[in-house]
Design an enzyme around this catalytic site. Structure first.
Site, PDB file in Angstrom:
ATOM      1  N   ARG A  60      32.273 -34.827 -43.767  1.00 54.69           N
ATOM      2  CA  ARG A  60      30.763 -35.214 -43.489  1.00 54.69           C
ATOM      3  C   ARG A  60      29.963 -34.573 -44.349  1.00 54.69           C
ATOM      4  O   ARG A  60      28.726 -34.831 -44.614  1.00 54.69           O
ATOM      5  CB  ARG A  60      30.955 -34.388 -42.026  1.00 54.69           C
ATOM      6  CG  ARG A  60      29.537 -34.918 -41.480  1.00 54.69           C
ATOM      7  CD  ARG A  60      29.617 -34.314 -39.801  1.00 54.69           C
ATOM      8  NE  ARG A  60      30.678 -34.806 -39.215  1.00 54.69           N
ATOM      9  CZ  ARG A  60      31.015 -35.969 -38.371  1.00 54.69           C
ATOM     10  NH1 ARG A  60      29.997 -36.866 -38.778  1.00 54.69           N
ATOM     11  NH2 ARG A  60      31.987 -36.425 -37.997  1.00 54.69           N
ATOM     12  N   LEU A  88      25.175 -36.366 -39.160  1.00 47.49           N
ATOM     13  CA  LEU A  88      24.969 -35.929 -40.488  1.00 47.49           C
ATOM     14  C   LEU A  88      25.177 -34.270 -40.498  1.00 47.49           C
ATOM     15  O   LEU A  88      24.805 -33.862 -39.429  1.00 47.49           O
ATOM     16  CB  LEU A  88      23.616 -36.171 -41.159  1.00 47.49           C
ATOM     17  CG  LEU A  88      23.467 -37.876 -41.438  1.00 47.49           C
ATOM     18  CD1 LEU A  88      22.247 -38.279 -41.725  1.00 47.49           C
ATOM     19  CD2 LEU A  88      24.475 -38.278 -42.570  1.00 47.49           C
ATOM     20  N   THR A 103      15.453 -41.722 -32.403  1.00 51.02           N
ATOM     21  CA  THR A 103      15.439 -42.302 -30.985  1.00 51.02           C
ATOM     22  C   THR A 103      16.449 -42.527 -30.372  1.00 51.02           C
ATOM     23  O   THR A 103      17.611 -42.673 -31.112  1.00 51.02           O
ATOM     24  CB  THR A 103      14.609 -43.845 -31.168  1.00 51.02           C
ATOM     25  OG1 THR A 103      14.334 -44.136 -29.711  1.00 51.02           O
ATOM     26  CG2 THR A 103      15.492 -44.656 -31.798  1.00 51.02           C
ATOM     27  N   HIS A 104      16.815 -41.809 -29.180  1.00 52.56           N
ATOM     28  CA  HIS A 104      17.869 -41.940 -28.320  1.00 52.56           C
ATOM     29  C   HIS A 104      17.656 -42.709 -27.106  1.00 52.56           C
ATOM     30  O   HIS A 104      16.656 -42.659 -26.264  1.00 52.56           O
ATOM     31  CB  HIS A 104      18.344 -40.662 -28.148  1.00 52.56           C
ATOM     32  CG  HIS A 104      19.551 -40.507 -27.431  1.00 52.56           C
ATOM     33  ND1 HIS A 104      20.809 -40.656 -28.017  1.00 52.56           N
ATOM     34  CD2 HIS A 104      19.916 -40.274 -26.125  1.00 52.56           C
ATOM     35  CE1 HIS A 104      21.797 -40.319 -27.063  1.00 52.56           C
ATOM     36  NE2 HIS A 104      21.101 -40.387 -26.134  1.00 52.56           N
ATOM     37  N   ASP A 140      21.275 -34.733 -30.973  1.00 54.96           N
ATOM     38  CA  ASP A 140      20.465 -35.083 -29.577  1.00 54.96           C
ATOM     39  C   ASP A 140      19.818 -33.930 -29.110  1.00 54.96           C
ATOM     40  O   ASP A 140      19.633 -34.034 -27.853  1.00 54.96           O
ATOM     41  CB  ASP A 140      21.203 -35.979 -28.873  1.00 54.96           C
ATOM     42  CG  ASP A 140      21.631 -37.316 -29.472  1.00 54.96           C
ATOM     43  OD1 ASP A 140      20.866 -37.823 -30.328  1.00 54.96           O
ATOM     44  OD2 ASP A 140      22.649 -38.029 -29.026  1.00 54.96           O
TER      45      ASP A 140
HETATM   46  C1  GAR Z   1      18.733 -48.011 -30.345  1.00 57.43           C
HETATM   47  O1  GAR Z   1      18.994 -47.993 -28.987  1.00 57.43           O
HETATM   48  C2  GAR Z   1      18.822 -46.610 -30.615  1.00 57.43           C
HETATM   49  O2  GAR Z   1      18.237 -45.787 -29.612  1.00 57.43           O
HETATM   50  C3  GAR Z   1      20.203 -46.097 -30.571  1.00 57.43           C
HETATM   51  O3  GAR Z   1      20.935 -47.403 -31.395  1.00 57.43           O
HETATM   52  C4  GAR Z   1      19.898 -48.563 -31.070  1.00 57.43           C
HETATM   53  C5  GAR Z   1      19.562 -49.208 -32.314  1.00 57.43           C
HETATM   54  O4  GAR Z   1      19.143 -50.404 -32.184  1.00 57.43           O
HETATM   55  N1  GAR Z   1      20.732 -44.896 -31.383  1.00 57.43           N
HETATM   56  C6  GAR Z   1      21.832 -44.092 -30.775  1.00 57.43           C
HETATM   57  O5  GAR Z   1      22.367 -44.489 -29.715  1.00 57.43           O
HETATM   58  C7  GAR Z   1      21.717 -42.902 -31.623  1.00 57.43           C
HETATM   59  N2  GAR Z   1      22.401 -41.928 -30.561  1.00 57.43           N
HETATM   60  P1  GAR Z   1      18.884 -51.655 -33.350  1.00 57.43           P
HETATM   61  O6  GAR Z   1      20.090 -51.527 -34.488  1.00 57.43           O
HETATM   62  O7  GAR Z   1      18.828 -52.642 -32.601  1.00 57.43           O
HETATM   63  O8  GAR Z   1      17.697 -51.062 -34.097  1.00 57.43           O
END
Ligand code: GAR
Length: 196
Positions: A60, A88, A103-104, A140
């Site tokens: 990592r 990361l 964004t989570h 997170d």
């Molecule tokens: C989003 O819902 C984002 O919050 C999530 O991946 C999706 C990306 O969507 N991220 C996580 O779960 C990180 N822990 P996209 O590929 O359509 O932009």
């Protein structure tokens, strides 16, 4: 302020940033993914820094060093993770303190991690949502910038619920990111670590 967006998936959140007029200097992915194709020609540059090892032996820190070097090559000052699937190492957050956003798809601190939507469904919560936050070395858990609730409907599947959450993320993340960039460019919001 040159912005890099890190992606692994469909890139619909990245797309919403571009639609809002946010200038993206670099899109970097950890695997071949639709996000890279959909933005070709619409951003300064794209990079595939492919992760070849998904097992326990994954180095990592070495991967993170490689990623930080790519960001430096492109003169990046701000990083936005948008569905990036590799956790990361601390080198990223040391190099960009308070300058990595994420964004989570849950109301943190509930349901951190990669299976947030399924876990919210399993827990039987009536309301979940999304969180835009400053990312730190602990996954997170960084300071929250914005949150919005999404109702869980009877009969929801992980897919249907995640799609409604993503519809909210596609509004909330670009708006929060644009305001963050404005504040940085106005000289506000000192980087984490620059204050006592
Ligand atoms: C989003 O819902 C984002 O919050 C999530 O991946 C999706 C990306 O969507 N991220 C996580 O779960 C990180 N822990 P996209 O590929 O359509 O932009």
């Amino acid at each position: 302020m040159r912005l890099a967006v890190l992606v692994s998936g469909t890139g619909s959140i990245l797309d919403s940033m571009l639609e809002r007029g946010i200038e993206v200097s670099l899109v970097l992915a950890d695997r071949p993914c639709p996000a890279l194709q959909r933005v070709e020609g619409r951003v300064g540059a794209t990079e595939l820094l492919e992760r070849s090892d998904w097992g326990r032996s994954f180095d990592r820190d070495a991967y993170t060093d490689g990623l930080v070097a790519r960001l430096a090559d492109h003169g990046i000052g701000l990083v936005a993770m948008a569905g990036f699937g590799t956790v990361l190492g601390p080198a990223l957050f040391d190099r960009f303190p308070g300058r990595v956003l994420n964004t989570h798809p849950a109301l943190l601190p509930s349901f951190p991690g990669w299976h947030a939507v399924g876990q919210a469904l399993e827990a039987g919560v009536k309301v979940t949502g999304c969180t835009v936050h400053i990312a730190t070395a602990e996954v997170d858990s960084g300071p929250i910038l914005a949150q919005e609730a999404v109702e869980v409907r009877p009969g929801d599947t992980e897919e249907s619920l995640h799609e409604r959450i993503k519809a909210v993320e596609r509004q909330l993340y670009p708006a929060t990111l644009a305001a963050f960039i404005d504040e940085l460019e106005a000289g506000g919001a000192p980087a984490m670590g620059e204050t006592e």
